[in-house]
Design a protein around this motif. Structure first.
Motif, PDB file in Angstrom:
ATOM      1  N   SER A 103       0.820  -1.218   0.000  1.00 27.24           N
ATOM      2  CA  SER A 103       0.000   0.000   0.000  1.00 27.24           C
ATOM      3  C   SER A 103       0.850   1.262   0.000  1.00 27.24           C
ATOM      4  O   SER A 103       0.431   2.290  -0.509  1.00 27.24           O
ATOM      5  CB  SER A 103      -0.949  -0.002   1.198  1.00 27.24           C
ATOM      6  OG  SER A 103      -0.205  -0.106   2.410  1.00 27.24           O
ATOM      7  N   GLY A 104       2.072   1.214   0.555  1.00 26.88           N
ATOM      8  CA  GLY A 104       2.922   2.385   0.588  1.00 26.88           C
ATOM      9  C   GLY A 104       3.830   2.525  -0.623  1.00 26.88           C
ATOM     10  O   GLY A 104       4.598   3.476  -0.726  1.00 26.88           O
ATOM     11  N   SER A 105       3.739   1.589  -1.552  1.00 34.07           N
ATOM     12  CA  SER A 105       4.605   1.614  -2.739  1.00 34.07           C
ATOM     13  C   SER A 105       3.967   2.453  -3.832  1.00 34.07           C
ATOM     14  O   SER A 105       2.753   2.510  -3.966  1.00 34.07           O
ATOM     15  CB  SER A 105       4.817   0.198  -3.270  1.00 34.07           C
ATOM     16  OG  SER A 105       5.389  -0.606  -2.283  1.00 34.07           O
ATOM     17  N   ARG A 106       4.815   3.104  -4.616  1.00 34.35           N
ATOM     18  CA  ARG A 106       4.258   3.870  -5.725  1.00 34.35           C
ATOM     19  C   ARG A 106       4.172   2.982  -6.962  1.00 34.35           C
ATOM     20  O   ARG A 106       5.010   2.106  -7.184  1.00 34.35           O
ATOM     21  CB  ARG A 106       5.073   5.121  -6.006  1.00 34.35           C
ATOM     22  CG  ARG A 106       6.413   4.894  -6.604  1.00 34.35           C
ATOM     23  CD  ARG A 106       7.141   6.220  -6.810  1.00 34.35           C
ATOM     24  NE  ARG A 106       8.459   5.905  -7.336  1.00 34.35           N
ATOM     25  CZ  ARG A 106       8.879   6.297  -8.515  1.00 34.35           C
ATOM     26  NH1 ARG A 106       8.134   7.058  -9.267  1.00 34.35           N
ATOM     27  NH2 ARG A 106      10.069   5.954  -8.945  1.00 34.35           N
ATOM     28  N   VAL A 107       3.155   3.214  -7.739  1.00 36.76           N
ATOM     29  CA  VAL A 107       2.920   2.440  -8.951  1.00 36.76           C
ATOM     30  C   VAL A 107       3.757   3.019 -10.081  1.00 36.76           C
ATOM     31  O   VAL A 107       3.788   4.224 -10.297  1.00 36.76           O
ATOM     32  CB  VAL A 107       1.423   2.471  -9.326  1.00 36.76           C
ATOM     33  CG1 VAL A 107       1.181   1.740 -10.632  1.00 36.76           C
ATOM     34  CG2 VAL A 107       0.593   1.881  -8.215  1.00 36.76           C
ATOM     35  N   ILE A 108       4.454   2.145 -10.783  1.00 35.26           N
ATOM     36  CA  ILE A 108       5.240   2.568 -11.945  1.00 35.26           C
ATOM     37  C   ILE A 108       4.592   1.914 -13.165  1.00 35.26           C
ATOM     38  O   ILE A 108       4.727   0.724 -13.389  1.00 35.26           O
ATOM     39  CB  ILE A 108       6.710   2.123 -11.814  1.00 35.26           C
ATOM     40  CG1 ILE A 108       7.328   2.704 -10.562  1.00 35.26           C
ATOM     41  CG2 ILE A 108       7.491   2.524 -13.052  1.00 35.26           C
ATOM     42  CD1 ILE A 108       8.721   2.198 -10.271  1.00 35.26           C
ATOM     43  N   ASN A 109       3.857   2.704 -13.907  1.00 32.86           N
ATOM     44  CA  ASN A 109       3.176   2.147 -15.072  1.00 32.86           C
ATOM     45  C   ASN A 109       3.365   2.989 -16.329  1.00 32.86           C
ATOM     46  O   ASN A 109       2.673   2.817 -17.305  1.00 32.86           O
ATOM     47  CB  ASN A 109       1.686   1.957 -14.790  1.00 32.86           C
ATOM     48  CG  ASN A 109       0.995   3.255 -14.430  1.00 32.86           C
ATOM     49  OD1 ASN A 109       1.607   4.306 -14.414  1.00 32.86           O
ATOM     50  ND2 ASN A 109      -0.292   3.171 -14.131  1.00 32.86           N
ATOM     51  N   THR A 110       4.296   3.932 -16.278  1.00 33.51           N
ATOM     52  CA  THR A 110       4.566   4.746 -17.453  1.00 33.51           C
ATOM     53  C   THR A 110       6.063   4.785 -17.717  1.00 33.51           C
ATOM     54  O   THR A 110       6.873   4.559 -16.823  1.00 33.51           O
ATOM     55  CB  THR A 110       4.072   6.195 -17.263  1.00 33.51           C
ATOM     56  OG1 THR A 110       4.742   6.761 -16.148  1.00 33.51           O
ATOM     57  CG2 THR A 110       2.575   6.253 -17.048  1.00 33.51           C
TER      58      THR A 110
END
Length: 91
Positions: A45-52
């Motif tokens: 939940s504290g991780s940032r999403v890397i999708n770009t």
């Protein structure tokens, strides 16, 4: 993983293993399954999403010299017209 499942998977993959090798693979698959289960249950939940992808961070597209076809096909079991010949496995 059951030995019968591993035999079926090996057969579908066109791989040949002894029962001893399959028993070793069973332990490996079980370890991978445990790791996957651990990852599934991890709190992200504290991780940032890397999708770009930032197109400015990519390397410059510079052509390089290719390896010649004869060198690439040197160890091929079978070649035809500059291509690898592979056995048909889908019926």
């Amino acid at each position: 993983m059951e030995l019968s499942e591993l035999r079926k998977l090996a057969q579908l993959s066109n791989l040949y293993y002894t029962d001893e090798e399959l028993k070793g693979l069973s332990d490996t698959f079980e370890s991978m399954k445990q790791l996957i289960d651990l990852l599934k249950n991890s709190d992200v939940s504290g991780s940032r999403v890397i999708n770009t992808i930032d197109m400015n961070d990519l390397r410059e597209d510079v052509p390089n010299k290719s390896t010649d076809v004869d060198t690439l096909l040197m160890n091929a079991p079978e070649a035809e017209k500059g291509c690898f010949v592979v056995p048909r496995i889908v019926e």
